[in-house]
Design a protein around this motif. Structure first.
Motif, PDB file in Angstrom:
ATOM      1  N   LEU A 113       0.831  -1.205   0.000  1.00 44.86           N
ATOM      2  CA  LEU A 113       0.000   0.000   0.000  1.00 44.86           C
ATOM      3  C   LEU A 113       0.868   1.258   0.000  1.00 44.86           C
ATOM      4  N   VAL A 114       1.939   1.226   0.778  1.00 45.86           N
ATOM      5  CA  VAL A 114       2.848   2.371   0.821  1.00 45.86           C
ATOM      6  C   VAL A 114       3.502   2.582  -0.542  1.00 45.86           C
ATOM      7  N   ALA A 115       3.867   1.488  -1.199  1.00 41.58           N
ATOM      8  CA  ALA A 115       4.460   1.605  -2.531  1.00 41.58           C
ATOM      9  C   ALA A 115       3.475   2.242  -3.513  1.00 41.58           C
ATOM     10  N   ALA A 116       2.203   1.890  -3.379  1.00 41.43           N
ATOM     11  CA  ALA A 116       1.178   2.465  -4.249  1.00 41.43           C
ATOM     12  C   ALA A 116       0.964   3.950  -3.982  1.00 41.43           C
ATOM     13  N   MET A 117       1.436   4.432  -2.836  1.00 41.61           N
ATOM     14  CA  MET A 117       1.299   5.847  -2.484  1.00 41.61           C
ATOM     15  C   MET A 117       2.444   6.701  -3.019  1.00 41.61           C
ATOM     16  N   GLU A 118       3.460   6.093  -3.625  1.00 47.76           N
ATOM     17  CA  GLU A 118       4.625   6.856  -4.084  1.00 47.76           C
ATOM     18  C   GLU A 118       4.259   8.007  -5.030  1.00 47.76           C
ATOM     19  N   PRO A 119       3.305   7.818  -5.968  1.00 45.73           N
ATOM     20  CA  PRO A 119       2.958   8.959  -6.828  1.00 45.73           C
ATOM     21  C   PRO A 119       2.442  10.166  -6.048  1.00 45.73           C
ATOM     22  N   LEU A 120       1.859   9.940  -4.870  1.00 42.30           N
ATOM     23  CA  LEU A 120       1.389  11.056  -4.050  1.00 42.30           C
ATOM     24  C   LEU A 120       2.531  11.937  -3.580  1.00 42.30           C
ATOM     25  N   LYS A 121       3.720  11.350  -3.493  1.00 46.06           N
ATOM     26  CA  LYS A 121       4.877  12.120  -3.032  1.00 46.06           C
ATOM     27  C   LYS A 121       5.166  13.279  -3.979  1.00 46.06           C
ATOM     28  N   LEU A 122       4.893  13.073  -5.276  1.00 43.18           N
ATOM     29  CA  LEU A 122       5.143  14.114  -6.264  1.00 43.18           C
ATOM     30  C   LEU A 122       3.962  15.067  -6.409  1.00 43.18           C
ATOM     31  N   THR A 123       2.766  14.551  -6.212  1.00 43.84           N
ATOM     32  CA  THR A 123       1.575  15.376  -6.459  1.00 43.84           C
ATOM     33  C   THR A 123       1.048  16.072  -5.219  1.00 43.84           C
ATOM     34  N   SER A 124       1.507  15.669  -4.033  1.00 40.25           N
ATOM     35  CA  SER A 124       0.971  16.221  -2.786  1.00 40.25           C
ATOM     36  C   SER A 124       2.088  16.652  -1.841  1.00 40.25           C
ATOM     37  N   PRO A 125       2.935  17.579  -2.274  1.00 44.51           N
ATOM     38  CA  PRO A 125       4.001  18.030  -1.366  1.00 44.51           C
ATOM     39  C   PRO A 125       3.409  18.742  -0.163  1.00 44.51           C
ATOM     40  N   ALA A 126       4.118  18.671   0.956  1.00 44.05           N
ATOM     41  CA  ALA A 126       3.615  19.273   2.187  1.00 44.05           C
ATOM     42  C   ALA A 126       3.464  20.787   2.030  1.00 44.05           C
ATOM     43  N   LEU A 127       4.483  21.445   1.539  1.00 44.44           N
ATOM     44  CA  LEU A 127       4.470  22.889   1.342  1.00 44.44           C
ATOM     45  C   LEU A 127       5.329  23.211   0.124  1.00 44.44           C
ATOM     46  N   PRO A 128       5.034  24.281  -0.581  1.00 49.45           N
ATOM     47  CA  PRO A 128       5.888  24.650  -1.720  1.00 49.45           C
ATOM     48  C   PRO A 128       7.340  24.789  -1.305  1.00 49.45           C
ATOM     49  N   GLY A 129       8.214  24.092  -2.010  1.00 46.47           N
ATOM     50  CA  GLY A 129       9.634  24.158  -1.719  1.00 46.47           C
ATOM     51  C   GLY A 129      10.103  23.244  -0.619  1.00 46.47           C
ATOM     52  N   ALA A 130       9.170  22.560   0.073  1.00 41.49           N
ATOM     53  CA  ALA A 130       9.554  21.660   1.170  1.00 41.49           C
ATOM     54  C   ALA A 130      10.050  20.334   0.599  1.00 41.49           C
TER      55      ALA A 130
END
Length: 304
Positions: A113-130
């Motif tokens: 499930l965590v592996a399936a969440m990897e695309p979220l890392k690119l599309t849902s950054p915590a804050l701009p520039g973070a």
């Protein structure tokens, strides 16, 4: 009664909230998939996370953000279908980390499930520039098995392997697959959840003297009828084998009552209910053969 975060939460006694009470992975317009929330002043533990669990928590008035702990009884689709929604939403909303306890195989399940969440890392950054946040940072897995004794959020928990999976030559390796029943010593209230099981001496011992037994229940005749309707041309031996399987690996009303009676529990709450409305009267009559104590057939979002 209130959920964590409400003004009167600390006044609430321990309660059992049946978020989803449907048996099996099939969809049902009236019942959600299996999920039970144990809630007491200052804490809550989610046991199983069937499809739609996050929405059911919201409907019950609970904020899922403070949730710290999920316990999985066994790895069947109806008990884990809501995990991805829970984890991915927590990641995107930057909720606090969560710990998932479960039987062997839970680590591999959550890793997928965590592996399936990897695309979220690119599309849902915590804050701009973070810096990008690894999804794995928000979840911890602790695998438990037969005989486990541990403390979760100050609550003593015991687990035993029950009789739910196939047996004999078809049985999965118990080192890799176990179905668990669990006992939680909540503040002032002991609660045992059978999960999915057939008649089981270890479960009886686990439930001995418990204040509440939260038990699964299955109408064997209704289950076989459903199979017969979906496979009308199967040989009679197939239906007989299916019924024998259900009787060994699930609790009929009579078997569920016998388990409760043998364990000497004070009250029974049925969930994971595999009984059609037209069969409920007959099922309750069967239950009364072995259990005459306090009992309730739970409904979704019920509090007990």
């Amino acid at each position: 009664m209130a959920g964590p975060g409400r003004a009167d939460a600390r006044e609430a006694p321990p309660e059992i909230v049946t978020l989803g009470t449907m048996a099996g992975p099939m969809a049902n317009p009236l019942r959600g998939q299996p999920a039970t929330l144990l809630h007491w002043a200052g804490g809550m533990i989610l046991v199983d996370a069937g499809d739609g669990t996050v929405e059911q928590m919201a409907r019950a008035g609970f904020d899922s953000v403070p949730l710290k702990t999920v316990v999985i009884t066994h790895i069947h689709a109806d008990h884990i279908g809501g995990l991805f929604a829970l984890l991915s939403r927590r990641y995107q909303l930057m909720d606090p980390p969560i710990t998932i306890y479960g039987p062997p195989g839970t680590q591999a399940l959550v890793a997928g499930l965590v592996a399936a969440m990897e695309p979220l890392k690119l599309t849902s950054p915590a804050l701009p520039g973070a810096p990008l946040r690894p999804p794995a940072d928000g979840v911890k897995v602790v695998e438990i098995g037969d005989g486990a004794e541990l403390t979760i959020e100050g609550v003593s928990v015991r687990a035993v392997a029950n009789k739910h999976y196939l047996t004999d030559s078809n049985a999965p390796d118990s080192a890799q697959a176990q179905s668990l029943s669990l006992r939680f010593e909540l503040p002032g209230r002991s609660v045992v959840l059978t999960g999915d099981t057939g008649p089981s001496e270890p479960v009886i011992a686990l439930a001995r003297g418990a204040d509440v037994l939260v038990s699964s229940i299955l109408d064997l005749d209704a289950a076989v009828a459903a199979i017969r309707a979906s496979r009308p041309n199967a040989p009679a031996a197939f239906y007989n084998a299916a019924r024998a399987h259900f009787a060994q690996h699930h609790l009929s009303p009579e078997a569920a009552g016998q388990l409760a009676q043998s364990a000497g529990v004070k009250r029974v709450v049925f969930t994971h209910i595999g009984i059609t409305p037209d069969r409920m009267k007959a099922a309750k009559a069967e239950l009364k053969k072995t259990w005459k104590g306090p009992v309730v057939f739970a409904h979704d979002l019920g509090r007990y």
